[in-house]
Each structure stands twice: as structure tokens, then as C-alpha cells.
Design an enzyme around this catalytic site. Structure first.
Site, short mmCIF file in Angstrom:
data_model
loop_
_atom_site.label_atom_id
_atom_site.label_comp_id
_atom_site.label_asym_id
_atom_site.label_seq_id
_atom_site.Cartn_x
_atom_site.Cartn_y
_atom_site.Cartn_z
N ASP A 50 42.25 17.38 -6.77
CA ASP A 50 42.45 17.90 -8.12
C ASP A 50 42.12 19.40 -8.12
O ASP A 50 41.00 19.79 -7.76
CB ASP A 50 41.51 17.13 -9.07
CG ASP A 50 41.66 17.59 -10.52
OD1 ASP A 50 42.57 18.39 -10.80
OD2 ASP A 50 40.85 17.14 -11.35
N ASP A 152 48.85 19.26 -10.73
CA ASP A 152 47.68 19.72 -9.97
C ASP A 152 46.84 18.58 -9.40
O ASP A 152 45.68 18.79 -9.04
CB ASP A 152 46.80 20.64 -10.85
CG ASP A 152 46.10 19.87 -11.94
OD1 ASP A 152 46.71 18.94 -12.48
OD2 ASP A 152 44.94 20.20 -12.24
N GLU A 153 47.41 17.39 -9.34
CA GLU A 153 46.66 16.26 -8.77
C GLU A 153 47.53 15.47 -7.80
O GLU A 153 48.69 15.21 -8.09
CB GLU A 153 46.19 15.30 -9.87
CG GLU A 153 45.04 15.81 -10.69
CD GLU A 153 44.67 14.83 -11.78
OE1 GLU A 153 44.10 13.78 -11.47
OE2 GLU A 153 44.98 15.11 -12.94
MG LIG Z 1 42.87 19.85 -12.41
#
Ligand SMILES: [Mg+2]
Length: 453
Positions: A50, A152-153
């Protein structure tokens, strides 16, 4: 005596033999269990990656690469839309901004009230997409099994890694991302996606943590119930009313009661509280839909304006579709009126396409057919039934015009990537106040993000 001793010896022998047999069986069972444990240990490690304050971190890294000397991570700063617009909200915040109690999702006006010197950087989706893609490519050097969960993961799966080595590899990945790209990530390590994600959320930023099944009671159960994946703002107060305040409270609660009150969602979160997750691992091509929506600056009452807004939403959606090297066969529209009623309609095309014009044209047909003339507050478009662009079959329904437009779209994509989102805009946007390309990557656009792992 003889008759007595013999049976005694015989019995004793049999008894001893049985004990020996039991002992050896126990050994075999223990060995089997150890073997099973070793196998599990060696065959299933899941990591959750993350990016910390993704939009801000990526903007900071981009500014540094382009020679801008300020470091927006070290000053009170946020990424947000236009402050004058109704949808100008904080998308990401720096740690110094956090000290002013600025939160993600807060309006920019409110954030500015809390910190008058706040630095607001506009979102730059092209930069985010490039950063996200580079990160994925880097993570692919560790394992071919990378499941994209949001911009973003990611989840990584390792089938040949022991638990003992997992944490040191996680630290290696964390440091590697920083050394290569200049921003920090959190890495959660476990044996399934749910626990890996929970481990990644334990402490931020720039941290690696594990929650293996035997650590659930110690690390997961003391956390507040809202920290459990899939327990949202609506479920939390309902659980609180039942006296459930921590994840442990839910795990120790009555399964039948939770199941009858919350149905399948209850059964899901109950299992999550125990760290159980049997979801399959999906690779990148399992993305089911791409979409984009926007709350409008004003309520729309005419078809012409609605079509222009649909076009600006489709511009971003179709570009993301092409960026993912996919094509679609189903297009959808979501219309929310000023009283929050909404209509969702979809249409199946006769061919797969990634052409902006084709998607736009078909979504307009849906809009015209189903709009009930009530003032529109929010519009959303999405594409689904996706297929990898490389593997699509040629269709007799696709005329030369569509094929030419698809080529033109690709050329425009290259120009926009190089010179910015607004370097090429449609004529319809030249002389009005509408935004030529609307939207980006809010979390709810990732179907996997809000429903299942
Ligand atoms: Mg994040």
C-alpha cells in the site's frame, strides 16, 4: 503359574507393543502435521503493498524528478480538486497537514480554514497511472502473481517462500520501492489476502508487519471493529448496539445471531474477524469494470450539457481502458437526480472496443432513452465485460470508421501523456466552462475495493 505368567507376558508384550505402536503412530501424525505445516509455510505467503499517501507521494516524487525544489511531503499540503467547485475535496494529505486535523474526503474549504497556509496541488491522474504502472512492474520482478486491488494497492503471492524469509523479503521490497522511486509503502504479510491487508494497516507509514493465523488473537482482536475490512460507517453503529466494539468482540459473538441479523455480510465479517478468507488470487486481467463519475457543479436540466459531461467522463474512462490494454463490450450509465434517486442502465455492444467515440455514442443513447428529465446532480459512466486488447476477435460489425477512431485515440493518448491532459481537447469544450476530462480514480471505482477481496 506358567499359565498365568504366559498370558501375562503375552498380554504385557501386546500392551507394550500397542504403546509402542501408539507412540510411533503419534510420531507419524506429528511428523505429518509438521510436514503439513512446512508445506503451508513454504507454499502460501501473501503480501499487501500500500503506497503511503499515494497521490501526494507520487506528486512529490514527480516534482523531485522534474527539478522542482520544494518537498510537498514536508509542508502542510494536500492533493485536491478545484477549490471553487462543489467536488473540491482532499484526496491525500501530508503528515504536516494531518497535524492541522485535515482529513481525506474533507472539503478543500474546510481544510483551508484549518490551515490558511495550506499548499493545494491539483490531481494529475496521468502521473498517478504511470507511477502505479511502474510500481506494478517493479513488484512483478519479485513474483508473477500480482493482483491489483486499487491504484495504490496490490497483493503479491509467493508459492515458494517460507514464513521465516517472508518478513525480510517484505522489508527488502519496502526499501527497494523507496530506493527506486523515492516514496514509502506499507507491506502486510500473511497467508491470505484479508490478513495481509489487515497487517499492512497496523502501523503507518513505511512499515512491515505480519498477522499469521496464530497471531490473530494478539494483533487483530484488540483493534476497534471499524478497522476490520468491510465494516463501514453503516455497520459499525449496528455492531456497537450489540456491544461489539472490537474485532475480538465480533469473533467471540454468536455466529447465528450475526448471520441472521446481517445475512451474508454478517457471515463474511464474522469469518474476517477470525482471519478466515478463502478468496482466490486474481491477476491484473481480472479487473471487471472501469468507470468514472462526478458530482456536478450545478444541476443539469438539458440534454446537450448532459452529453458534454458524459463525453468528459468517457474521455478519462476510455483512456484508462486503453491504458490497461483492454477493450469492453458493455457500457453503462448512472444518473442520480437532485433528490438522490438514481437510475443505472447498461447496453451490450456487438463488438469489443476501446474507442472514446463509440463508448460515448452508446452511453448517450442510454441517457436519452432512460433520463426522466429530473435535474441531474451526478453522472457516472462505466465499461465492463472486458477483454485484453491483444486477444480480441475481429468483428464484422466494426466498420472502418471505428477502427480509424481507435487509432486516432491512441495518438491523442500519446500526446496527452507527453504534454498534459488538456493539450488536446474536443471542440465542444473550447468555448465553455465544462471540464474537458473529468474524474480519476476514486476508491469506489474499483469494484474489488468495496466488495470482496
Ligand atoms: Mg495508500
Amino acid at each position: 503359574m506358567f499359565y498365568i505368567i504366559l498370558p501375562y507376558i503375552t498380554l504385557k508384550n501386546i500392551f507394550t507393543e500397542k504403546i509402542a505402536l501408539l507412540k510411533s503412530l503419534t510420531c507419524v501424525i506429528i511428523m505429518l502435521n509438521e510436514h503439513k505445516f512446512d508445506k503451508k509455510d513454504a507454499f502460501m505467503i501473501v503480501m499487501h503493498i500500500d503506497v503511503n499517501s499515494a497521490f501526494l507521494s507520487w506528486t512529490a516524487a514527480y516534482e523531485m524528478q522534474t527539478g522542482i525544489e520544494r518537498d510537498i511531503l514536508k509542508i502542510p499540503s494536500v492533493i485536491g480538486g478545484n477549490e471553487k467547485n462543489r467536488h473540491g475535496i482532499v484526496l491525500a494529505k501530508s503528515i504536516p497537514a494531518k497535524e492541522y486535523k485535515i482529513q481525506t474526503g474533507m472539503s478543500l474549504m474546510e481544510a483551508r480554514r484549518l490551515c490558511p497556509n495550506l499548499f493545494v496541488a491539483p490531481p494529475n491522474y496521468q502521473v498517478y497511472v504511470r507511477a502505479s504502472k511502474s510500481l506494478r512492474e517493479y513488484l512483478n520482478t519479485f513474483t508473477p502473481d500480482v493482483q491489483v486491488f486499487s491504484i495504490d494497492e496490490c497483493f503479491l503471492r509467493f508459492t515458494d517462500l517460507g514464513r521465516s524469509k517472508a518478513l525480510s523479503l517484505a522489508h527488502g521490497i519496502r526499501r527497494g520501492v523507496y530506493d527506486n522511486f523515492g516514496y514509502t509503502v506499507n507491506v502486510g504479510v500473511s497467508e491470505n489476502k484479508l490478513l495481509a491487508k489487515q497487517a499492512g494497516d497496523l502501523e503507518k507509514p513505511d512499515k512491515c508487519h505480519t498477522i499469521f493465523s496464530e497471531e490473530v488473537e494478539e494483533k487483530l482482536w484488540p483493534l476497534p471493529i471499524e478497522n476490520l475490512f468491510m465494516v463501514g460507517r453503516k455497520t459499525k453503529p449496528k455492531l456497537n448496539r450489540l456491544g461489539i466494539y472490537t474485532i475480538g468482540d465480533l469473533a467471540r459473538s454468536n455466529y447465528n445471531m450475526i448471520s441472521s441479523l446481517f445475512k451474508s455480510h454478517g457471515r463474511l465479517i464474522y469469518n474476517y474477524a477470525w482471519g478466515r478468507d478463502d478468496s482466490t488470487f486474481k491477476r491484473r486481467d481480472a479487473i471487471k469494470s472501469i468507470g468514472n463519475s462526478s458530482t456536478l457543479k450545478f444541476d443539469v436540466t438539458d440534454t446537450e450539457t448532459a452529453h458534454a459531461i458524459i463525453l468528459s467522463l468517457v474521455e478519462m474512462t476510455a483512456w484508462r481502458l486503453r491504458e490497461s490494454e483492454m477493450t469492453c463490450r458493455v457500457v453503462s450509465i448512472r444518473i442520480k437526480d437532485k433528490d438522490f434517486n438514481y437510475i443505472l442502465r447498461q447496453k451490450k455492444l456487438l463488438y469489443f472496443t476501446s474507442c472514446t467515440n463509440e463508448i460515448y455514442k452508446n452511453i448517450c443513447i442510454l441517457f436519452d432513452r432512460y433520463w426522466n428529465k429530473r435535474p441531474v446532480r451526478q453522472l457516472g459512466v462505466s465499461v465492463s465485460d472486458l477483454e485484453l486488447a491483444n486477444f480480441q476477435q475481429l468483428s464484422i460489425f466494426k466498420d472502418r470508421n471505428i477502427l480509424n477512431n481507435e487509432k486516432l485515440d491512441k495518438v491523442v493518448d500519446v500526446i496527452r501523456e507527453k504534454y498534459g491532459d488538456t493539450s488536446v481537447i474536443r471542440g465542444v469544450f473550447a468555448n465553455n466552462e465544462l471540464t474537458p476530462i473529468l474524474g480519476g480514480y476514486p476508491e469506489d471505482e474499483y469494484p474489488d475495493m468495496s466488495s470482496t477481496l
